[in-house]
Every structure is written in structure tokens, then in C-alpha cells.
Design a protein around this motif. Sequence first.
Motif, PDB file in Angstrom:
ATOM      1  N   LEU A  86       0.837  -1.190   0.000  1.00  0.00           N
ATOM      2  CA  LEU A  86       0.000   0.000   0.000  1.00  0.00           C
ATOM      3  C   LEU A  86       0.877   1.247   0.000  1.00  0.00           C
ATOM      4  CD1 LEU A  86      -2.572  -1.063   2.767  1.00  0.00           C
ATOM      5  CD2 LEU A  86      -3.019  -0.970   0.303  1.00  0.00           C
ATOM      6  N   ASP A  87       0.367   2.325  -0.578  1.00  0.00           N
ATOM      7  CA  ASP A  87       1.088   3.595  -0.564  1.00  0.00           C
ATOM      8  C   ASP A  87       0.721   4.444   0.647  1.00  0.00           C
ATOM      9  OD1 ASP A  87       2.298   3.117  -3.108  1.00  0.00           O
ATOM     10  OD2 ASP A  87       0.395   3.657  -4.053  1.00  0.00           O
ATOM     11  N   ALA A  88      -0.513   4.306   1.113  1.00  0.00           N
ATOM     12  CA  ALA A  88      -0.998   5.123   2.223  1.00  0.00           C
ATOM     13  C   ALA A  88      -2.115   4.366   2.935  1.00  0.00           C
ATOM     14  CB  ALA A  88      -1.511   6.470   1.725  1.00  0.00           C
ATOM     15  N   VAL A  89      -2.381   4.757   4.175  1.00  0.00           N
ATOM     16  CA  VAL A  89      -3.456   4.131   4.937  1.00  0.00           C
ATOM     17  C   VAL A  89      -4.258   5.200   5.657  1.00  0.00           C
ATOM     18  CG1 VAL A  89      -2.317   1.892   5.282  1.00  0.00           C
ATOM     19  CG2 VAL A  89      -1.966   3.732   6.948  1.00  0.00           C
ATOM     20  N   LEU A  90      -5.532   4.931   5.802  1.00  0.00           N
ATOM     21  CA  LEU A  90      -6.448   5.751   6.589  1.00  0.00           C
ATOM     22  C   LEU A  90      -7.019   4.811   7.636  1.00  0.00           C
ATOM     23  CD1 LEU A  90      -7.995   8.440   6.920  1.00  0.00           C
ATOM     24  CD2 LEU A  90      -9.647   7.568   5.259  1.00  0.00           C
ATOM     25  N   CYS A  91      -6.458   4.892   8.860  1.00  0.00           N
ATOM     26  CA  CYS A  91      -6.784   3.867   9.837  1.00  0.00           C
ATOM     27  C   CYS A  91      -6.554   4.408  11.247  1.00  0.00           C
ATOM     28  CB  CYS A  91      -5.949   2.607   9.593  1.00  0.00           C
ATOM     29  SG  CYS A  91      -4.177   2.815   9.877  1.00  0.00           S
ATOM     30  N   TYR A  92      -6.702   3.546  12.225  1.00  0.00           N
ATOM     31  CA  TYR A  92      -6.443   3.916  13.619  1.00  0.00           C
ATOM     32  C   TYR A  92      -4.958   3.778  13.899  1.00  0.00           C
ATOM     33  CZ  TYR A  92     -11.448   3.679  13.781  1.00  0.00           C
ATOM     34  OH  TYR A  92     -12.765   3.911  13.502  1.00  0.00           O
ATOM     35  N   ASN A  93      -4.463   4.647  14.768  1.00  0.00           N
ATOM     36  CA  ASN A  93      -3.031   4.739  15.001  1.00  0.00           C
ATOM     37  C   ASN A  93      -2.451   3.410  15.460  1.00  0.00           C
ATOM     38  OD1 ASN A  93      -0.585   5.971  15.040  1.00  0.00           O
ATOM     39  ND2 ASN A  93      -0.874   7.040  16.971  1.00  0.00           N
ATOM     40  N   VAL A  94      -1.426   2.978  14.759  1.00  0.00           N
ATOM     41  CA  VAL A  94      -0.746   1.725  15.068  1.00  0.00           C
ATOM     42  C   VAL A  94       0.720   2.050  15.330  1.00  0.00           C
ATOM     43  CG1 VAL A  94      -0.091  -0.557  14.205  1.00  0.00           C
ATOM     44  CG2 VAL A  94      -2.330   0.401  13.614  1.00  0.00           C
ATOM     45  N   PRO A  95       1.283   1.637  16.471  1.00  0.00           N
ATOM     46  CA  PRO A  95       2.686   1.965  16.753  1.00  0.00           C
ATOM     47  C   PRO A  95       3.644   1.206  15.844  1.00  0.00           C
ATOM     48  CG  PRO A  95       1.796   0.483  18.432  1.00  0.00           C
ATOM     49  CD  PRO A  95       0.641   0.881  17.565  1.00  0.00           C
TER      50      PRO A  95
END
Length: 312
Positions: free
Chosen positions: A139-148
Motif C-alpha cells: 500500500l502507498d498510504a493508509v487511513l486507519c487507527y493509530n498503530v505503533p
Amino acid sequence: MNLRQLRYFITVARLGSLSAAARILNVSQPALGYQLKALEGEMEVVLLHRHSRGVRMTDAGRVLFESGMKALEAFSEAERSLAPFGRSAGRRLLLGVAPTPGRALLPDLLPLAAGVGLQIVARQGMSDELSQGLLQGDLDAVLCYNVPGLAQVDIKPLYKEDLYLVGEPSVFDGAEEPVPFDRLATLPLVLDGKVRSIRRLIDEVAATRKTRLDLIEVEPANVKREIIMHHGRCTIVPYGLFLDEIREGRVAARRIVEPALERVVILGVRQDIAAKAASMLQALMQPIVARILDGGALRWSALDGATDKEHS
């Protein structure tokens, strides 16, 4: 009317803001306003009403918006049809989206991106899966919940989401609003498996507070929804995931407090993708998020110190 004028009008009308549209289109606000005035002059009709918080479409503007969207999509399809014959893929972006942010943001984001020449291919997944896809280059980008632990990724926090207790209205008879976390021990729950980020957050809080939960684990979303809607169990999710059912009165929602369960939604972009595509994606996202925050329907919260709320 030319294609540039139509793109300008569609972008301004969708965002309701000249300044936000100017940033996305990479033109000055006076130049954008001039093109819109020229379009109205050529068509001999007022398309947009200006007001203190931005712009809104007239009846004529709404007609042009609907037909113009179809025209832009036809133009974009014509461009895509030439891709096998050598068109550069530099403006194509693979975007992974978590279900709730994707449902809220993609309907506005995709046509806006197409209007400025950025082709977004969206793929849905859970946040943990999406972050792995980003790190592996799928993937080039993600729209998601913060993942460390997202190395080599530019992260822009967008907004906060509280988690809500959702279930049939009868389940909430006598339940206070909002619902203290410890009260969850008295309610039947259906939750995702332990590897999911929401479940991990719930388990961490429950362990800290020594709260024992009555729950069953169900992974398939359609089965979980059936249990919630018809079998007397509640779940813990973002408000927007059941927005239609809440509005129709088929389920009720109570915010969880003491402590509140919050998550931050981020836009994560790999550092090695084209800088122009990355900056375009960020510029497109900001006014959409700001408008939803202002509307309040999804119960999102602005991040502390956020300033991206310009509408003029």
C-alpha cells in the motif's frame, strides 16, 4: 465552459469553501474566484451563493454539479482507458482504509481526487492488516487507527473517535448516559477476537479495573451485526459504524466513560511515494475532515491544538 472551470466549480461546490478548494487545486484564491465568476458570466446564471462561512450552491449550481460530476467521471474514464498505452502511473495511489473512516471519508475523497488527476485505488482492511501492508510496500498510504511502529511512514493524525456501546434499545432500559466502563460487566457483549485493536484496548482497561466482561467472540462482521440487531447483545464500536441504524431507532448508542475509550485516526503515507501525490492526498483530506467535525453527526473530536477548520 471548459474542463478547468468545471473542475474548479465541482471542487468548490463539494467542499463549500473557496480557500480549501484553492489549496487542493494549487491555485490562488483570487484566480479561482475569477474562473468561477467567468463561468457564471458565460452561463448567465448564478451558481454559488457566497456567505461568511464559505459558499453554497444555488438551484442552478446543483443541476450543474450533478451533470458535471458525470462529465468529469467520463473524462477520467477516458484517461484511464489510455493507461495501457503508456500513461504514467505516477499519480496512482493505493490507499488502505479501515471500515469506519473509509465509510465516512471515501465518498467525498474519491471524486475530489479524480477531479485533480489523482487516481486512488481503495482497499479495505483492519488497521493492523493495513499497517503491515504499508510496511511491506503493498500500500502507498493508509487511513486507519493509530498503530505503533510504523517506520519510514509520514503520519498525520486527523481526529479522535470515542467508542460507544451499541445494541438494541431494550438492552439499555435503565442504563445511564453515558455508560461507565464498569457497568459493562452487567451487559451481554459480542466483540471481535483478541488480536483486534478495539478488543485489545477493551481488554487492557478491563484488566486494569479488574472488570469481568460477559462476552462472546465473533469475527465475521455480518454475523456480529445479526447478533447485535436481533439477539440481545451489545458491542463496542465507533458511533459511525451503526449511524444509519441509530438514526432509524433500530439500535441505541451510549458513550463509554470512566474511562473514555478513545482512538486517533491517522493518515499514514509511505515516505518513498511521489511527493506530489502525498501532498495532494493530505490537502484533499483536511477540509473533508473539518466539515464532518463541524457537522457533529459522527461524534468525532478535533485533536488538541488542531487548526484545520477554515471554511471561508
